[in-house]
Write an enzyme that holds these catalytic residues in place. Structure first.
Site, PDB file in Angstrom:
ATOM      1  N   GLU A 110       0.843  -1.186   0.000  1.00  0.00           N
ATOM      2  CA  GLU A 110       0.000   0.000   0.000  1.00  0.00           C
ATOM      3  C   GLU A 110       0.883   1.242   0.000  1.00  0.00           C
ATOM      4  O   GLU A 110       2.113   1.142   0.032  1.00  0.00           O
ATOM      5  CB  GLU A 110      -0.958  -0.032   1.196  1.00  0.00           C
ATOM      6  CG  GLU A 110      -1.948  -1.193   1.122  1.00  0.00           C
ATOM      7  CD  GLU A 110      -2.908  -1.259   2.295  1.00  0.00           C
ATOM      8  OE1 GLU A 110      -2.980  -0.274   3.057  1.00  0.00           O
ATOM      9  OE2 GLU A 110      -3.584  -2.292   2.451  1.00  0.00           O
ATOM     10  N   HIS A 224      -8.540  10.202   4.417  1.00  0.00           N
ATOM     11  CA  HIS A 224      -8.287   9.180   3.403  1.00  0.00           C
ATOM     12  C   HIS A 224      -8.576   9.775   2.029  1.00  0.00           C
ATOM     13  O   HIS A 224      -9.604  10.426   1.829  1.00  0.00           O
ATOM     14  CB  HIS A 224      -9.165   7.950   3.639  1.00  0.00           C
ATOM     15  CG  HIS A 224      -8.656   6.732   2.934  1.00  0.00           C
ATOM     16  ND1 HIS A 224      -8.776   6.558   1.576  1.00  0.00           N
ATOM     17  CD2 HIS A 224      -8.006   5.633   3.390  1.00  0.00           C
ATOM     18  CE1 HIS A 224      -8.228   5.406   1.231  1.00  0.00           C
ATOM     19  NE2 HIS A 224      -7.750   4.831   2.316  1.00  0.00           N
ATOM     20  N   ARG A 270      -0.435   9.515   2.626  1.00  0.00           N
ATOM     21  CA  ARG A 270      -1.850   9.854   2.494  1.00  0.00           C
ATOM     22  C   ARG A 270      -2.123  11.354   2.546  1.00  0.00           C
ATOM     23  O   ARG A 270      -2.999  11.849   1.849  1.00  0.00           O
ATOM     24  CB  ARG A 270      -2.662   9.155   3.598  1.00  0.00           C
ATOM     25  CG  ARG A 270      -2.921   7.692   3.310  1.00  0.00           C
ATOM     26  CD  ARG A 270      -3.735   7.065   4.418  1.00  0.00           C
ATOM     27  NE  ARG A 270      -4.043   5.665   4.100  1.00  0.00           N
ATOM     28  CZ  ARG A 270      -4.628   4.832   4.951  1.00  0.00           C
ATOM     29  NH1 ARG A 270      -4.977   5.246   6.154  1.00  0.00           N
ATOM     30  NH2 ARG A 270      -4.877   3.588   4.612  1.00  0.00           N
ATOM     31  N   HIS A 330     -10.546  10.229   8.396  1.00  0.00           N
ATOM     32  CA  HIS A 330     -10.384   8.782   8.499  1.00  0.00           C
ATOM     33  C   HIS A 330      -9.768   8.323   9.815  1.00  0.00           C
ATOM     34  O   HIS A 330     -10.237   7.358  10.414  1.00  0.00           O
ATOM     35  CB  HIS A 330      -9.519   8.304   7.342  1.00  0.00           C
ATOM     36  CG  HIS A 330      -9.337   6.829   7.255  1.00  0.00           C
ATOM     37  ND1 HIS A 330     -10.407   5.946   7.193  1.00  0.00           N
ATOM     38  CD2 HIS A 330      -8.216   6.056   7.227  1.00  0.00           C
ATOM     39  CE1 HIS A 330      -9.953   4.704   7.120  1.00  0.00           C
ATOM     40  NE2 HIS A 330      -8.630   4.742   7.155  1.00  0.00           N
TER      41      HIS A 330
END
Length: 555
Positions: A110, A224, A270, A330
Protein backbone atom coordinates in the site's frame (compact mmCIF):
# COMPACT_ATOMS: atom_id res chain seq x y z
CA UNK A 1 -6.41 -7.31 39.44
CA UNK A 2 -9.75 -5.93 38.34
CA UNK A 3 -9.36 -4.51 34.82
CA UNK A 4 -12.00 -2.60 32.89
CA UNK A 5 -11.44 -2.31 29.12
CA UNK A 6 -13.55 0.29 27.32
CA UNK A 7 -14.02 -0.40 23.63
CA UNK A 8 -14.32 -3.51 21.49
CA UNK A 9 -12.24 -2.88 18.39
CA UNK A 10 -8.98 -4.76 17.91
CA UNK A 11 -7.24 -2.87 20.74
CA UNK A 12 -10.00 -3.53 23.27
CA UNK A 13 -10.58 -7.13 22.25
CA UNK A 14 -6.84 -7.86 22.34
CA UNK A 15 -6.50 -6.24 25.76
CA UNK A 16 -9.49 -8.11 27.17
CA UNK A 17 -8.19 -11.45 25.94
CA UNK A 18 -4.70 -10.82 27.31
CA UNK A 19 -6.17 -9.73 30.64
CA UNK A 20 -8.33 -12.84 30.88
CA UNK A 21 -5.42 -15.07 29.87
CA UNK A 22 -3.35 -13.50 32.66
CA UNK A 23 -6.01 -14.33 35.22
CA UNK A 24 -7.27 -10.81 35.81
CA UNK A 25 -10.93 -10.17 36.52
CA UNK A 26 -11.86 -8.57 33.21
CA UNK A 27 -14.83 -6.43 32.22
CA UNK A 28 -15.20 -5.19 28.65
CA UNK A 29 -17.53 -2.21 28.19
CA UNK A 30 -18.56 -1.26 24.68
CA UNK A 31 -20.68 1.54 23.30
CA UNK A 32 -22.44 -0.55 20.67
CA UNK A 33 -22.66 -4.31 20.24
CA UNK A 34 -19.49 -6.29 20.85
CA UNK A 35 -17.17 -5.80 17.88
CA UNK A 36 -18.68 -2.48 16.84
CA UNK A 37 -16.59 0.52 15.83
CA UNK A 38 -13.98 1.08 13.16
CA UNK A 39 -12.11 -2.24 13.23
CA UNK A 40 -14.85 -4.24 11.53
CA UNK A 41 -14.96 -1.66 8.71
CA UNK A 42 -11.23 -1.80 7.93
CA UNK A 43 -10.58 -2.85 4.34
CA UNK A 44 -6.82 -2.49 4.56
CA UNK A 45 -4.67 -5.09 6.20
CA UNK A 46 -2.02 -5.53 8.85
CA UNK A 47 1.54 -4.60 8.02
CA UNK A 48 4.34 -6.68 9.52
CA UNK A 49 5.08 -9.82 7.51
CA UNK A 50 8.43 -9.48 5.80
CA UNK A 51 9.35 -11.18 2.55
CA UNK A 52 12.70 -11.36 0.71
CA UNK A 53 14.52 -8.04 0.77
CA UNK A 54 12.24 -6.62 3.47
CA UNK A 55 12.82 -6.29 7.22
CA UNK A 56 11.48 -4.71 10.39
CA UNK A 57 14.08 -1.97 9.94
CA UNK A 58 12.73 -1.16 6.47
CA UNK A 59 9.19 -1.08 7.85
CA UNK A 60 10.35 1.28 10.60
CA UNK A 61 12.02 3.54 8.04
CA UNK A 62 8.82 3.77 6.00
CA UNK A 63 6.84 4.54 9.15
CA UNK A 64 9.22 7.35 10.10
CA UNK A 65 9.10 8.88 6.62
CA UNK A 66 5.30 8.79 6.52
CA UNK A 67 5.22 10.39 9.98
CA UNK A 68 7.12 13.40 8.59
CA UNK A 69 9.93 12.90 11.09
CA UNK A 70 7.66 13.27 14.15
CA UNK A 71 7.19 9.58 14.93
CA UNK A 72 8.81 8.40 18.14
CA UNK A 73 11.65 6.07 17.17
CA UNK A 74 11.26 3.97 20.31
CA UNK A 75 7.55 3.40 19.70
CA UNK A 76 8.16 2.52 16.06
CA UNK A 77 10.87 0.05 17.06
CA UNK A 78 8.44 -1.67 19.45
CA UNK A 79 5.81 -1.81 16.71
CA UNK A 80 7.99 -3.54 14.14
CA UNK A 81 9.78 -5.77 16.66
CA UNK A 82 6.57 -7.18 18.14
CA UNK A 83 4.30 -6.95 15.12
CA UNK A 84 5.02 -10.40 13.73
CA UNK A 85 4.16 -12.02 17.06
CA UNK A 86 0.84 -10.19 17.21
CA UNK A 87 0.00 -11.27 13.66
CA UNK A 88 0.84 -14.86 14.60
CA UNK A 89 -1.42 -14.45 17.62
CA UNK A 90 -4.28 -13.24 15.43
CA UNK A 91 -3.85 -16.32 13.25
CA UNK A 92 -3.84 -18.55 16.34
CA UNK A 93 -7.05 -16.89 17.50
CA UNK A 94 -8.75 -17.78 14.23
CA UNK A 95 -8.14 -14.93 11.78
CA UNK A 96 -7.90 -16.50 8.32
CA UNK A 97 -5.54 -14.24 6.41
CA UNK A 98 -5.44 -14.76 2.65
CA UNK A 99 -2.96 -17.33 1.35
CA UNK A 100 -1.69 -18.53 -2.00
CA UNK A 101 -2.09 -22.00 -3.47
CA UNK A 102 0.94 -23.19 -1.49
CA UNK A 103 -0.49 -21.96 1.77
CA UNK A 104 1.84 -18.99 2.11
CA UNK A 105 0.47 -15.66 3.31
CA UNK A 106 -0.31 -13.31 0.45
CA UNK A 107 1.50 -10.02 0.90
CA UNK A 108 0.17 -6.75 -0.47
CA UNK A 109 1.67 -3.29 -0.83
CA UNK A 110 0.00 0.00 0.00
CA UNK A 111 0.98 3.65 -0.23
CA UNK A 112 4.35 4.73 1.20
CA UNK A 113 5.46 1.13 1.80
CA UNK A 114 8.67 0.19 0.00
CA UNK A 115 7.76 -3.50 0.02
CA UNK A 116 4.74 -5.81 0.01
CA UNK A 117 4.39 -6.63 3.71
CA UNK A 118 0.65 -6.38 4.39
CA UNK A 119 -1.63 -9.33 5.07
CA UNK A 120 -5.34 -9.16 4.28
CA UNK A 121 -8.34 -11.35 5.00
CA UNK A 122 -11.26 -11.83 2.64
CA UNK A 123 -9.55 -9.59 0.11
CA UNK A 124 -10.84 -6.25 1.39
CA UNK A 125 -12.57 -7.39 4.60
CA UNK A 126 -9.61 -7.70 6.97
CA UNK A 127 -11.19 -5.78 9.82
CA UNK A 128 -14.38 -7.80 9.71
CA UNK A 129 -12.41 -11.05 9.82
CA UNK A 130 -10.34 -9.88 12.78
CA UNK A 131 -13.39 -8.62 14.64
CA UNK A 132 -15.34 -11.87 14.12
CA UNK A 133 -12.49 -14.04 15.33
CA UNK A 134 -11.65 -11.96 18.41
CA UNK A 135 -15.31 -11.51 19.38
CA UNK A 136 -15.71 -15.27 19.30
CA UNK A 137 -12.65 -15.72 21.50
CA UNK A 138 -13.99 -13.14 23.98
CA UNK A 139 -17.30 -15.00 24.17
CA UNK A 140 -15.31 -18.13 25.04
CA UNK A 141 -13.10 -16.39 27.59
CA UNK A 142 -13.75 -15.39 31.19
CA UNK A 143 -14.68 -11.82 30.25
CA UNK A 144 -17.76 -9.97 31.45
CA UNK A 145 -19.16 -8.01 28.50
CA UNK A 146 -21.36 -4.93 28.95
CA UNK A 147 -22.83 -3.74 25.65
CA UNK A 148 -24.59 -0.50 24.68
CA UNK A 149 -22.91 1.46 27.45
CA UNK A 150 -21.47 4.95 26.88
CA UNK A 151 -18.36 5.96 28.79
CA UNK A 152 -19.34 9.16 30.62
CA UNK A 153 -16.31 9.77 32.82
CA UNK A 154 -13.39 8.21 34.61
CA UNK A 155 -13.62 7.85 38.38
CA UNK A 156 -10.61 9.59 39.88
CA UNK A 157 -9.59 9.77 43.53
CA UNK A 158 -6.35 11.25 44.92
CA UNK A 159 -5.04 11.54 41.38
CA UNK A 160 -5.56 7.86 40.53
CA UNK A 161 -8.15 6.38 38.17
CA UNK A 162 -10.15 3.71 39.97
CA UNK A 163 -13.05 3.01 37.60
CA UNK A 164 -15.51 4.41 35.12
CA UNK A 165 -18.96 5.93 35.07
CA UNK A 166 -21.15 4.82 32.17
CA UNK A 167 -24.61 5.51 30.82
CA UNK A 168 -26.66 2.41 30.10
CA UNK A 169 -30.40 2.21 29.66
CA UNK A 170 -30.60 5.89 30.65
CA UNK A 171 -29.00 5.12 34.01
CA UNK A 172 -25.59 6.24 35.26
CA UNK A 173 -23.62 3.28 36.62
CA UNK A 174 -20.19 3.19 38.22
CA UNK A 175 -17.72 0.31 37.90
CA UNK A 176 -14.68 -0.03 40.15
CA UNK A 177 -11.35 -1.05 38.62
CA UNK A 178 -7.74 -1.35 39.62
CA UNK A 179 -6.88 -0.28 36.08
CA UNK A 180 -8.86 1.13 33.15
CA UNK A 181 -7.70 0.58 29.57
CA UNK A 182 -9.22 3.01 27.09
CA UNK A 183 -9.70 1.53 23.62
CA UNK A 184 -12.54 3.79 22.51
CA UNK A 185 -11.23 4.76 19.06
CA UNK A 186 -11.09 8.20 17.50
CA UNK A 187 -13.32 11.15 16.75
CA UNK A 188 -14.13 11.04 13.04
CA UNK A 189 -17.63 12.35 13.72
CA UNK A 190 -16.11 15.78 14.27
CA UNK A 191 -16.27 16.13 10.48
CA UNK A 192 -19.03 16.43 7.91
CA UNK A 193 -17.39 13.75 5.77
CA UNK A 194 -15.84 10.73 7.47
CA UNK A 195 -15.31 7.01 7.07
CA UNK A 196 -15.94 6.52 10.79
CA UNK A 197 -19.18 5.06 12.18
CA UNK A 198 -21.70 7.15 14.14
CA UNK A 199 -20.20 6.20 17.50
CA UNK A 200 -16.79 7.77 16.82
CA UNK A 201 -17.43 10.83 18.98
CA UNK A 202 -14.17 11.08 20.92
CA UNK A 203 -15.61 9.74 24.17
CA UNK A 204 -12.37 8.28 25.52
CA UNK A 205 -10.27 11.33 24.68
CA UNK A 206 -12.81 13.66 26.28
CA UNK A 207 -13.04 11.55 29.44
CA UNK A 208 -9.24 11.44 29.69
CA UNK A 209 -8.98 15.23 29.34
CA UNK A 210 -11.57 15.72 32.09
CA UNK A 211 -9.55 13.35 34.28
CA UNK A 212 -6.42 15.44 33.74
CA UNK A 213 -4.59 13.13 31.34
CA UNK A 214 -2.17 14.61 28.83
CA UNK A 215 -3.20 14.57 25.19
CA UNK A 216 -1.13 15.55 22.17
CA UNK A 217 -0.96 15.65 18.38
CA UNK A 218 -4.71 16.12 18.00
CA UNK A 219 -4.02 18.48 15.11
CA UNK A 220 -2.91 15.50 13.04
CA UNK A 221 -6.12 14.17 11.48
CA UNK A 222 -5.69 11.88 8.52
CA UNK A 223 -8.04 12.26 5.57
CA UNK A 224 -8.29 9.18 3.40
CA UNK A 225 -7.85 10.24 -0.25
CA UNK A 226 -10.28 7.82 -1.86
CA UNK A 227 -13.83 7.62 -0.59
CA UNK A 228 -16.53 6.87 -3.12
CA UNK A 229 -18.13 10.15 -4.25
CA UNK A 230 -21.52 8.77 -5.14
CA UNK A 231 -23.87 10.60 -2.80
CA UNK A 232 -23.91 7.83 -0.18
CA UNK A 233 -25.40 8.52 3.25
CA UNK A 234 -22.33 6.90 4.83
CA UNK A 235 -18.88 7.35 3.32
CA UNK A 236 -17.59 4.20 1.66
CA UNK A 237 -13.82 3.85 1.51
CA UNK A 238 -11.96 2.58 -1.53
CA UNK A 239 -8.98 0.80 -0.02
CA UNK A 240 -5.47 2.08 -0.59
CA UNK A 241 -4.64 -1.48 -1.58
CA UNK A 242 -6.45 -0.79 -4.87
CA UNK A 243 -3.78 1.77 -5.69
CA UNK A 244 -1.19 -0.72 -4.48
CA UNK A 245 -2.50 -3.09 -7.17
CA UNK A 246 -1.90 -0.43 -9.82
CA UNK A 247 -5.00 1.81 -9.90
CA UNK A 248 -4.37 5.44 -10.85
CA UNK A 249 -5.90 8.75 -9.81
CA UNK A 250 -6.80 10.83 -12.87
CA UNK A 251 -8.25 14.25 -13.55
CA UNK A 252 -10.89 15.20 -16.14
CA UNK A 253 -8.23 15.02 -18.84
CA UNK A 254 -7.12 11.54 -17.82
CA UNK A 255 -3.81 12.75 -16.36
CA UNK A 256 -2.21 11.12 -13.32
CA UNK A 257 -1.95 14.43 -11.50
CA UNK A 258 -0.47 13.24 -8.20
CA UNK A 259 2.90 12.81 -9.94
CA UNK A 260 2.88 16.59 -10.33
CA UNK A 261 3.45 16.94 -6.59
CA UNK A 262 5.23 13.76 -5.47
CA UNK A 263 7.52 11.27 -7.24
CA UNK A 264 5.63 8.31 -5.77
CA UNK A 265 2.35 9.46 -7.32
CA UNK A 266 -0.66 7.55 -5.98
CA UNK A 267 1.58 5.72 -3.50
CA UNK A 268 2.78 8.90 -1.79
CA UNK A 269 1.87 9.39 1.90
CA UNK A 270 -1.85 9.85 2.49
CA UNK A 271 -1.67 13.50 3.49
CA UNK A 272 0.03 14.38 0.21
CA UNK A 273 -2.42 12.40 -1.91
CA UNK A 274 -5.49 13.71 -0.07
CA UNK A 275 -4.46 17.34 -0.54
CA UNK A 276 -3.66 16.71 -4.19
CA UNK A 277 -7.10 15.16 -4.71
CA UNK A 278 -8.87 18.05 -2.94
CA UNK A 279 -6.95 20.70 -4.87
CA UNK A 280 -7.51 19.10 -8.27
CA UNK A 281 -11.20 18.51 -7.57
CA UNK A 282 -11.64 22.14 -6.58
CA UNK A 283 -9.82 23.39 -9.67
CA UNK A 284 -11.89 21.31 -12.06
CA UNK A 285 -15.15 21.65 -10.11
CA UNK A 286 -15.80 17.91 -9.93
CA UNK A 287 -14.38 14.87 -8.12
CA UNK A 288 -11.27 13.21 -9.48
CA UNK A 289 -11.53 9.59 -10.55
CA UNK A 290 -9.84 6.37 -9.59
CA UNK A 291 -9.01 4.26 -12.63
CA UNK A 292 -8.74 0.56 -11.74
CA UNK A 293 -9.67 -0.77 -15.17
CA UNK A 294 -6.14 -2.05 -15.83
CA UNK A 295 -6.48 -4.52 -12.95
CA UNK A 296 -9.25 -6.44 -14.70
CA UNK A 297 -12.74 -7.52 -13.68
CA UNK A 298 -11.76 -10.95 -12.35
CA UNK A 299 -8.93 -9.64 -10.19
CA UNK A 300 -11.04 -6.76 -8.85
CA UNK A 301 -13.88 -9.09 -7.89
CA UNK A 302 -11.55 -11.62 -6.30
CA UNK A 303 -9.21 -9.27 -4.49
CA UNK A 304 -11.77 -6.60 -3.51
CA UNK A 305 -15.15 -8.36 -3.24
CA UNK A 306 -16.72 -5.80 -0.88
CA UNK A 307 -15.75 -2.80 -3.01
CA UNK A 308 -16.82 -4.65 -6.15
CA UNK A 309 -20.25 -5.34 -4.65
CA UNK A 310 -20.83 -1.81 -3.35
CA UNK A 311 -19.76 -0.09 -6.55
CA UNK A 312 -22.02 -2.42 -8.52
CA UNK A 313 -24.94 -1.68 -6.18
CA UNK A 314 -24.54 2.00 -7.01
CA UNK A 315 -24.47 1.50 -10.75
CA UNK A 316 -20.71 1.77 -11.17
CA UNK A 317 -18.69 -0.73 -13.17
CA UNK A 318 -15.18 -0.01 -11.95
CA UNK A 319 -13.73 -2.74 -14.13
CA UNK A 320 -14.78 -0.76 -17.21
CA UNK A 321 -14.68 2.90 -16.18
CA UNK A 322 -13.01 5.09 -13.53
CA UNK A 323 -15.05 5.88 -10.43
CA UNK A 324 -15.35 9.27 -8.64
CA UNK A 325 -13.53 9.61 -5.32
CA UNK A 326 -13.05 12.29 -2.67
CA UNK A 327 -11.22 12.61 0.67
CA UNK A 328 -12.88 12.10 4.06
CA UNK A 329 -11.73 12.22 7.68
CA UNK A 330 -10.38 8.78 8.50
CA UNK A 331 -7.96 8.47 11.43
CA UNK A 332 -6.62 10.51 14.36
CA UNK A 333 -2.87 10.23 14.84
CA UNK A 334 -2.94 12.02 18.21
CA UNK A 335 -4.81 11.21 21.36
CA UNK A 336 -4.15 10.37 25.00
CA UNK A 337 -0.39 10.39 25.53
CA UNK A 338 1.06 7.02 26.56
CA UNK A 339 4.47 5.54 27.14
CA UNK A 340 5.60 2.36 25.39
CA UNK A 341 3.42 0.28 27.71
CA UNK A 342 0.18 2.16 27.28
CA UNK A 343 0.48 4.11 30.55
CA UNK A 344 -1.02 7.58 30.50
CA UNK A 345 -0.01 10.53 32.70
CA UNK A 346 -2.72 9.56 35.23
CA UNK A 347 -1.94 6.47 37.34
CA UNK A 348 -4.40 3.64 36.80
CA UNK A 349 -5.30 4.79 33.28
CA UNK A 350 -3.97 3.10 30.15
CA UNK A 351 -4.83 3.59 26.48
CA UNK A 352 -4.35 1.66 23.25
CA UNK A 353 -5.52 1.94 19.65
CA UNK A 354 -6.71 5.11 17.97
CA UNK A 355 -7.59 6.80 21.27
CA UNK A 356 -3.90 6.70 22.24
CA UNK A 357 -0.98 8.81 21.13
CA UNK A 358 1.82 6.22 21.32
CA UNK A 359 4.14 8.21 19.07
CA UNK A 360 4.11 5.62 16.30
CA UNK A 361 2.28 7.68 13.70
CA UNK A 362 3.85 11.10 14.09
CA UNK A 363 2.23 13.62 11.76
CA UNK A 364 0.77 11.06 9.36
CA UNK A 365 -0.04 7.36 9.73
CA UNK A 366 1.48 4.80 7.38
CA UNK A 367 -1.15 2.63 5.72
CA UNK A 368 -2.05 -0.60 7.56
CA UNK A 369 -0.12 0.32 10.70
CA UNK A 370 -3.22 1.10 12.77
CA UNK A 371 -4.50 -2.45 13.31
CA UNK A 372 -0.95 -3.55 14.07
CA UNK A 373 -0.41 -0.73 16.58
CA UNK A 374 -3.69 -1.53 18.32
CA UNK A 375 -2.76 -5.20 18.74
CA UNK A 376 0.81 -4.52 19.85
CA UNK A 377 0.03 -1.83 22.41
CA UNK A 378 -3.21 -3.41 23.58
CA UNK A 379 -1.17 -6.43 24.65
CA UNK A 380 1.59 -4.30 26.17
CA UNK A 381 -0.89 -2.31 28.27
CA UNK A 382 -2.16 -5.47 29.97
CA UNK A 383 1.37 -6.67 30.61
CA UNK A 384 2.18 -3.30 32.19
CA UNK A 385 -0.87 -3.51 34.46
CA UNK A 386 0.35 -6.88 35.68
CA UNK A 387 3.89 -5.64 36.29
CA UNK A 388 2.54 -2.60 38.13
CA UNK A 389 0.48 -4.80 40.42
CA UNK A 390 3.50 -6.95 41.18
CA UNK A 391 5.70 -3.92 41.87
CA UNK A 392 3.15 -2.08 44.02
CA UNK A 393 1.53 1.32 43.72
CA UNK A 394 4.87 3.10 43.42
CA UNK A 395 5.22 1.81 39.87
CA UNK A 396 2.27 3.91 38.70
CA UNK A 397 3.81 7.16 39.88
CA UNK A 398 7.16 6.19 38.43
CA UNK A 399 5.49 5.43 35.10
CA UNK A 400 4.41 9.05 34.82
CA UNK A 401 8.06 10.05 34.56
CA UNK A 402 8.71 7.66 31.71
CA UNK A 403 6.31 9.23 29.25
CA UNK A 404 8.04 10.18 26.00
CA UNK A 405 8.50 13.95 25.58
CA UNK A 406 5.87 15.59 23.41
CA UNK A 407 6.96 16.69 19.96
CA UNK A 408 4.96 19.90 20.42
CA UNK A 409 4.60 20.70 24.15
CA UNK A 410 2.69 23.96 23.57
CA UNK A 411 -0.33 21.91 22.48
CA UNK A 412 -0.30 20.00 25.78
CA UNK A 413 -0.17 23.20 27.81
CA UNK A 414 -3.12 24.71 25.96
CA UNK A 415 -5.29 21.69 26.74
CA UNK A 416 -5.04 21.97 30.50
CA UNK A 417 -8.08 24.26 30.65
CA UNK A 418 -10.36 22.44 28.27
CA UNK A 419 -11.90 19.98 30.70
CA UNK A 420 -13.91 22.74 32.36
CA UNK A 421 -16.56 25.10 31.00
CA UNK A 422 -14.93 27.93 29.13
CA UNK A 423 -17.03 30.47 31.03
CA UNK A 424 -14.70 30.02 34.00
CA UNK A 425 -11.97 32.70 33.86
CA UNK A 426 -9.41 30.26 35.19
CA UNK A 427 -10.29 27.80 32.49
CA UNK A 428 -10.06 30.13 29.51
CA UNK A 429 -7.38 29.25 26.93
CA UNK A 430 -4.65 31.79 26.23
CA UNK A 431 -5.85 34.85 24.25
CA UNK A 432 -5.73 34.49 20.50
CA UNK A 433 -4.80 38.07 19.70
CA UNK A 434 -1.40 37.57 18.11
CA UNK A 435 -1.10 40.16 15.27
CA UNK A 436 0.41 37.50 13.02
CA UNK A 437 -2.71 35.41 13.43
CA UNK A 438 -5.20 38.16 12.73
CA UNK A 439 -3.45 39.16 9.52
CA UNK A 440 -3.51 35.69 8.00
CA UNK A 441 -6.03 34.84 5.33
CA UNK A 442 -6.98 31.96 3.08
CA UNK A 443 -5.40 32.08 -0.36
CA UNK A 444 -7.19 28.98 -1.58
CA UNK A 445 -10.98 29.20 -1.74
CA UNK A 446 -12.30 25.91 -3.05
CA UNK A 447 -15.42 25.04 -4.96
CA UNK A 448 -18.05 23.46 -2.75
CA UNK A 449 -18.76 19.78 -3.40
CA UNK A 450 -18.64 16.67 -1.27
CA UNK A 451 -15.06 16.20 -0.17
CA UNK A 452 -13.64 19.65 -1.00
CA UNK A 453 -13.32 22.68 1.19
CA UNK A 454 -16.09 25.19 0.88
CA UNK A 455 -16.05 28.78 -0.33
CA UNK A 456 -18.40 29.58 2.52
CA UNK A 457 -15.36 29.72 4.83
CA UNK A 458 -14.48 33.20 3.53
CA UNK A 459 -18.13 34.26 3.50
CA UNK A 460 -18.58 33.27 7.14
CA UNK A 461 -15.52 35.23 8.20
CA UNK A 462 -16.91 38.35 6.55
CA UNK A 463 -20.32 37.85 8.12
CA UNK A 464 -18.80 37.44 11.59
CA UNK A 465 -16.86 40.65 11.10
CA UNK A 466 -20.12 42.43 10.31
CA UNK A 467 -21.46 41.37 13.70
CA UNK A 468 -23.51 38.29 12.91
CA UNK A 469 -24.16 36.17 16.00
CA UNK A 470 -22.91 32.60 16.21
CA UNK A 471 -25.29 29.99 14.79
CA UNK A 472 -27.04 27.84 17.40
CA UNK A 473 -25.23 24.63 18.18
CA UNK A 474 -26.05 21.46 16.33
CA UNK A 475 -23.81 18.51 15.60
CA UNK A 476 -24.16 19.22 11.90
CA UNK A 477 -23.03 22.84 12.37
CA UNK A 478 -20.00 21.66 14.34
CA UNK A 479 -19.11 19.07 11.71
CA UNK A 480 -19.24 21.59 8.88
CA UNK A 481 -17.28 24.13 10.91
CA UNK A 482 -14.52 21.58 11.51
CA UNK A 483 -14.57 20.45 7.88
CA UNK A 484 -14.25 24.02 6.61
CA UNK A 485 -11.57 25.23 9.03
CA UNK A 486 -9.85 22.26 10.70
CA UNK A 487 -9.81 19.94 7.70
CA UNK A 488 -7.37 19.33 4.87
CA UNK A 489 -6.37 23.00 4.72
CA UNK A 490 -6.32 25.39 7.65
CA UNK A 491 -5.53 29.01 8.39
CA UNK A 492 -4.88 30.75 11.72
CA UNK A 493 -7.88 33.06 11.36
CA UNK A 494 -10.14 30.15 10.49
CA UNK A 495 -8.91 28.23 13.53
CA UNK A 496 -9.49 31.28 15.71
CA UNK A 497 -13.06 31.47 14.39
CA UNK A 498 -13.63 27.84 15.26
CA UNK A 499 -12.41 28.39 18.80
CA UNK A 500 -14.60 31.46 19.29
CA UNK A 501 -17.65 29.55 18.09
CA UNK A 502 -16.94 26.47 20.19
CA UNK A 503 -16.42 28.54 23.31
CA UNK A 504 -19.80 30.17 22.76
CA UNK A 505 -21.46 26.79 22.25
CA UNK A 506 -19.84 25.25 25.33
CA UNK A 507 -20.82 28.19 27.51
CA UNK A 508 -24.46 27.81 26.47
CA UNK A 509 -24.61 24.01 26.67
CA UNK A 510 -26.72 22.52 29.47
CA UNK A 511 -25.36 19.68 31.57
CA UNK A 512 -25.69 16.53 29.44
CA UNK A 513 -28.12 13.82 30.46
CA UNK A 514 -28.89 11.77 27.33
CA UNK A 515 -26.48 9.77 25.22
CA UNK A 516 -26.67 12.29 22.38
CA UNK A 517 -26.00 15.18 24.76
CA UNK A 518 -22.97 13.43 26.25
CA UNK A 519 -21.67 12.73 22.74
CA UNK A 520 -22.18 16.37 21.76
CA UNK A 521 -20.29 17.52 24.87
CA UNK A 522 -17.44 15.15 24.01
CA UNK A 523 -17.32 16.34 20.41
CA UNK A 524 -17.21 19.97 21.49
CA UNK A 525 -14.40 19.31 23.95
CA UNK A 526 -12.33 17.34 21.45
CA UNK A 527 -13.05 19.89 18.71
CA UNK A 528 -11.76 22.68 20.94
CA UNK A 529 -8.68 20.64 21.83
CA UNK A 530 -8.04 19.83 18.16
CA UNK A 531 -8.40 23.42 16.98
CA UNK A 532 -6.23 24.65 19.86
CA UNK A 533 -3.50 22.19 18.96
CA UNK A 534 -3.71 23.19 15.29
CA UNK A 535 -3.47 26.88 16.15
CA UNK A 536 -0.45 26.21 18.39
CA UNK A 537 1.44 24.52 15.56
CA UNK A 538 2.54 27.38 13.34
CA UNK A 539 4.20 25.34 10.59
CA UNK A 540 2.75 22.86 8.11
CA UNK A 541 3.80 19.27 8.67
CA UNK A 542 2.20 15.98 7.72
CA UNK A 543 -1.57 16.05 7.99
CA UNK A 544 -1.53 19.60 9.44
CA UNK A 545 -1.39 22.04 6.53
CA UNK A 546 -1.78 25.81 6.72
CA UNK A 547 -3.31 27.26 3.58
CA UNK A 548 -1.68 30.69 3.90
CA UNK A 549 1.69 29.17 3.08
CA UNK A 550 2.94 29.32 -0.54
CA UNK A 551 3.08 25.58 -1.12
CA UNK A 552 -0.24 23.74 -0.95
CA UNK A 553 1.30 20.30 -1.22
CA UNK A 554 4.72 19.21 -0.06
CA UNK A 555 6.55 16.09 -1.17
Amino acid sequence: MNIVVVGSGIAGLTAALHAADAGHRTTLVTKESLGGGCTALAQGGVAGVYGPGDSPAAHAADTMVAGAGLSDAGAVEVLVREGSARIAELIARGVAFDRDADGQLLLGREAAHAHARIVHAGGDATGAAISRALVQRVHEADVEVIEHALLVDLLVGEGVVHGIRMLRDDLLVGIHADAVILATGGAGRLYAHTTNPDGATGDGIAAAVRAGAAVADLEFVQFHPTVLAAGLANAFLISEAVRGEGAALIDDEGRRFVFDVHPDGELAPRDVVARAVAKKAALQGAPVRLDATMIGAARLAGRFPTIDRVTCEHGLDWAREPIPVTPAAHYLMGGVVTDLDGRTSVPGLFAAGEVARTGVHGANRLASNSLLEAAVFGARAVAAVGRGAAAGKGAAAEARLRLAPLAHPEARLRLASLAHPVSSPAASPPPLNDPQLSSARSDFPMTSFSGALSERSETKRGERAAGESEPPFSREHLQHLMWDHVGLLRSPDGLAEVLDTIRTWREAAPAPTTRAEHEDANLLLVAQATASAALARRESVGAHHLDHEPALIGA
